[in-house]
Design an enzyme around this catalytic site. Sequence first.
Site, PDB file in Angstrom:
ATOM      1  N   PRO A  14     -22.798  -4.641  -2.296  1.00  0.00           N
ATOM      2  CA  PRO A  14     -21.784  -5.120  -3.238  1.00  0.00           C
ATOM      3  C   PRO A  14     -20.399  -4.662  -2.775  1.00  0.00           C
ATOM      4  O   PRO A  14     -20.062  -3.487  -2.870  1.00  0.00           O
ATOM      5  CB  PRO A  14     -22.190  -4.469  -4.565  1.00  0.00           C
ATOM      6  CG  PRO A  14     -23.084  -3.326  -4.193  1.00  0.00           C
ATOM      7  CD  PRO A  14     -23.604  -3.529  -2.815  1.00  0.00           C
ATOM      8  N   ASP A  32     -18.291  -0.302  -0.104  1.00  0.00           N
ATOM      9  CA  ASP A  32     -19.641  -0.480  -0.631  1.00  0.00           C
ATOM     10  C   ASP A  32     -19.663   0.187  -2.005  1.00  0.00           C
ATOM     11  O   ASP A  32     -19.624   1.419  -2.118  1.00  0.00           O
ATOM     12  CB  ASP A  32     -20.639   0.190   0.328  1.00  0.00           C
ATOM     13  CG  ASP A  32     -22.071   0.066  -0.171  1.00  0.00           C
ATOM     14  OD1 ASP A  32     -22.978   0.392   0.615  1.00  0.00           O
ATOM     15  OD2 ASP A  32     -22.290  -0.334  -1.331  1.00  0.00           O
ATOM     16  N   HIS A  33     -19.725  -0.625  -3.034  1.00  0.00           N
ATOM     17  CA  HIS A  33     -19.555  -0.082  -4.386  1.00  0.00           C
ATOM     18  C   HIS A  33     -20.670   0.879  -4.772  1.00  0.00           C
ATOM     19  O   HIS A  33     -20.534   1.674  -5.691  1.00  0.00           O
ATOM     20  CB  HIS A  33     -19.460  -1.239  -5.391  1.00  0.00           C
ATOM     21  CG  HIS A  33     -18.588  -0.925  -6.568  1.00  0.00           C
ATOM     22  ND1 HIS A  33     -18.571   0.301  -7.179  1.00  0.00           N
ATOM     23  CD2 HIS A  33     -17.686  -1.696  -7.227  1.00  0.00           C
ATOM     24  CE1 HIS A  33     -17.710   0.274  -8.184  1.00  0.00           C
ATOM     25  NE2 HIS A  33     -17.148  -0.921  -8.229  1.00  0.00           N
ATOM     26  N   ARG A  34     -21.779   0.818  -4.048  1.00  0.00           N
ATOM     27  CA  ARG A  34     -22.871   1.730  -4.376  1.00  0.00           C
ATOM     28  C   ARG A  34     -22.506   3.158  -4.009  1.00  0.00           C
ATOM     29  O   ARG A  34     -23.049   4.118  -4.532  1.00  0.00           O
ATOM     30  CB  ARG A  34     -24.142   1.326  -3.611  1.00  0.00           C
ATOM     31  CG  ARG A  34     -24.626  -0.073  -3.962  1.00  0.00           C
ATOM     32  CD  ARG A  34     -25.737  -0.523  -3.049  1.00  0.00           C
ATOM     33  NE  ARG A  34     -25.304  -0.481  -1.641  1.00  0.00           N
ATOM     34  CZ  ARG A  34     -26.086  -0.793  -0.607  1.00  0.00           C
ATOM     35  NH1 ARG A  34     -27.338  -1.148  -0.824  1.00  0.00           N
ATOM     36  NH2 ARG A  34     -25.623  -0.741   0.614  1.00  0.00           N
ATOM     37  N   VAL A  35     -21.563   3.260  -3.040  1.00  0.00           N
ATOM     38  CA  VAL A  35     -21.209   4.586  -2.519  1.00  0.00           C
ATOM     39  C   VAL A  35     -19.829   5.003  -3.011  1.00  0.00           C
ATOM     40  O   VAL A  35     -19.613   6.128  -3.443  1.00  0.00           O
ATOM     41  CB  VAL A  35     -21.238   4.572  -0.970  1.00  0.00           C
ATOM     42  CG1 VAL A  35     -20.904   5.946  -0.426  1.00  0.00           C
ATOM     43  CG2 VAL A  35     -22.588   4.098  -0.466  1.00  0.00           C
TER      44      VAL A  35
END
Lengths: 447, 347, 328
Positions: free
Chosen positions: A248, A419-422
């Site tokens: 994402p 990377d929106h997860r990180v």
Amino acid sequence: MAEIIMPKMGDAMTEGKVVRWYKKSGDGVKKGEPVLEIETDKVNLDLEAEQDGTLGEVSAAEGQMVPVGGVLATILAPGEKPKSAAKNAAAAPPSATAAPSSSPQKSEEEVQRRRTDKKDSFKHTTGEYAEAIESKGPRIDRTAPAQQDTNVASMPEGSRRRSSPLARRMARDLGVPLESLQGSGPQGRIIAKDVQGFRGAPAAAQTSRVAPPPLMAAAPALEAKSIPLTAMRRTIAKRLAESTGPIPHFYLTADYDVTNLLGIREQVNAIEGIKTSVNDYIVRAVALALRHHPNVNASWGDDAISQHGEVHIGIAVSTPEGLITPVVRNADQKSVREIGEEVHALAGKARSRKLLPNEYQGSTFTISNLGAWDIEAFTAIINPPNAAILAIGSAEARPVVVERQIVVRDRMKVTMSCDHRVVDGAAGAEFLKTLRQFIEQPLRLIV
Amino acid sequence: MAETTRTSATTIDSAACAPEWTEILRQMIFIRRFEEATEREFRRGKIGGYLHVYSGQEAVATGILSAIQKGDIVFSGYRDHAHALTLGADPCRVMAELFGKATGVSKGKGGSMHLFDAEHGFYGGYGIVGGHLTLATGAAYALRYQQTERIVVCYFGDGAMNIGSFHEAMNIAGLWGKQGMCPVLFVIENNGYAMGTSIERHSALTDLSARVRAYSIQAEKVDAQDVFAVRGVADRVIRQIRETGKPYCIEAVTYRFSGHGAADILQPYRTKDEVEEHRHRDPIMILRNRLREICGLSDDDVKKMEDDAGERAAQAVKFAEESPVPDPRELFTDVVAEHGPQPETES
Amino acid sequence: MAEKTYRDAIREAMMEEMDRDTNVLIMGEDIGVYEGTFRITAGMLKKYGPRRVIDTPIAEAGMAGTAVGMAMLGLRPIVEMMTMNFAIVAADQILNHAAKVRYFSGGQVDVPMVIRGPQGAGVQLSAQHSQTFETFYGHFPGLAVVTPATPADAKGMLKTAIRGKDPVIFLESAALYGMKGEVPDDLDFTVPFGQSRVAREGSDVTIVSYGRMLQVSLIAAEKLSNDEGIEAEVIDLRSIRPLDLQPSYASVAKTHRAVVVQEQWKPFGAAAEIAASITEEMFDDLDAPVARVTGEDVPMPYARNLELLATPHEPQIIAAVKKVMYHD
């Protein structure tokens, strides 16, 4: 020796459950005698011995899910000695789904997990071509913000105007801000006529675009053509698709003042034998900023986010075959000049295709610089497993307001894809703020 | 109209010991071994889709197809492995088709239900019950129209006789037969069940040959567990079809030992006892015993045939397993001959 | 070049091909002794005899299925459906057999056959006899689906269909049978599939259509020119599968707006496919959404006034053009 396998009992069956064993290892069995009971999604049934003999090693426990084709047990012919270790049920043929859990207690959870993991099993069952299809990426990436239409993107939130695609294209080509137009179409839709009216340049707009190719040329107008993929092009396609697919992305843009940086560079380059590029300063600035933000110098993993102990900067280099990203290792510990020399050497090797794997693998952050192509700003696709990439636009002189005075300064736009997860929005913004200090106060890079 | 007759070979003439019968036995045993291998490979997950095996019905394929000539054309339904094999299709390529491999008889695009081997006269297995009967009728017309002596054999099950295309095909075949323009042998493989519905439950009139005769097509019943009987009728009838250009129908009364398809595990429509009872009339056993008693076939000979058949089936599996899957570009070929889709350049 | 009716053009195409190739034959209900409901086959039984002009029972599945078998063995059968409405009975033979056997056999057979017949609204034929089928057949790979709108195309495309290697659904319009037009005399005159044409040039709006609606669209275009000064470019698709939209795209690049016209129901129709394709390919060129003009979403009524309301006519096309021109 004969194997008892988990049989496929239905057209769509991929696994079955061992319900109970009627025999245990060492028991004698007769052909046709039930050995165990299995359960499929449709039926419960007994599996019978296909020959007389002794039940050898039993490799699936009661309650365990076993993929179709997985070995459940062996039957040893009279007098036959057991082989060292029968192939375990886990060693199923490639068409089967994931390996079974090792204990019955886990099996329920296992089934549950696999039921939710359809995509994975699809990939397993259909093999390479499924991967080929997947590598084309999702048709619509709903997580990505609109990137294409700069007109729309640059408008303030909530002010999106109805407009026809043609009107938008004309406005873009002519540099007319849509918000300055009155729409004459239904519900105020801005149409081509409105753009023309604003510019007072009627026919020009209509024909401003290159005319479409002569589509009606006599047959055979179309030639089916196949351009063989080089291994490199394949890898690029796969990696980039992998990136936009599961990652994402979100994007942060900052506008830095590089007047001082350009000044410093001019002074440095005046020293005989030293030649540095703007990019070398940026690499160092980024490396130093990352030292302050280990959460950006990180990678997503299925179980954990890894923060890296070192800073290795990947630099996107374009070659005739495509893009490759050689890595400046421990860039935070190198001077601008060292970075410059290293990048120069790596880029040369990249273009002659002589990079070694350790020279293009292992980056922790990547920079892509299109400044030399006069690109004002752009967004780049994250280079996995990095958590972010920084896209550098060209530095150009622009009028800006400093202390309520209009002055000309050199400015440069950078866009970070995260990377929106990180990396969360605020974390990314913090990083760009730190980076601003290094770029706008370039002495920090030198001392 | 003649009464329904049920032909059965009660006496064996001297020709019974001709080497051809040994060949037929060999072929029947091979079909059995091959089908057992397909079931095994289905259970192992190597064969996908639907799988309908022929075990029990071997005398129908071999008894009739050993009586036809090169150039004759055969159509079948979805229980089609035995027909393709008996016509001479390469067992390795048939198995490869079931495995979905590039080396399959239909290039891996048809599967079990759509075996196809035009070179050997096999014009297809078809998956829509009864649909191919009209095709066979038209093919027969074409063969006469082209002034050949060739004929068509069309296999279908008792279950196909209740669908519209059966009636349309029979009526048209009856009409065209009156002009000598329809040399087709219809073979009803009457195994007693339309999938899981017994003939008493699916046919208002259970005398199937009588239903065919309603369309002015000659028909007779034969005990199709006895390959001598099947072949005897086939020889006579095929000669007649070739001479007259009129259709004929053989109702081959048989029994399938396996489930309808590989997924038909419980078989709630019949008892185990019923299946066991029919195993006493296994067509392979009947032929084997007869050749043993009358023609001196030895147990060793039989054992050798069994081993050889098992070996050939195993070879077919090995070949299929080792064959490559179809090239992704094959996705787009054979859709149409002209104006077809173009494969994407990146595949 | 001579002026001929659409009906005669079709008959001529079949007879010329039957003269040329003895593998060509025709079958259908009442095509021989009766000489055809629409008299397309008049005189053919007499000339070619009952083996090549086969009167069949009323059994569409039987006709279509036997034709597939004939085609697989090298003949080139033409099946005349009295109207295409009856061909639904043969759907299994056409869709599951004719369209698939080449593919599932791995390309071992050709299926050179033509299924032809009239379709579309007539005069008070009501619900079961007034339907169009290009959308239905156009969905299935393995078929060619063509919709000639002129006598010349009817002849040239039917010859292409007969000479080809694939099953062709040849959709005629009963309303056009009496239409006259210039038809080339050349025995080898054929019109290839998959090449649409510009039926009328114009610069303001693109109208895309086929079959009978092409003629209606042309009339609408003349009215637009005379009454409104709008010059519509009219594209005749000619075949639905394969579908050639390149001239439509080129036209939209010029006019920036498009109207698609089809005779029957709007949902999931050919017009939807065409409109979607234009939007996909020409998005940045569009100054208005692509408009569709279609029949009403109801079974065809019997009463004449209702029937006329159910099918599209010039006024609907003119209204749609004005809408995309922002002239309404």
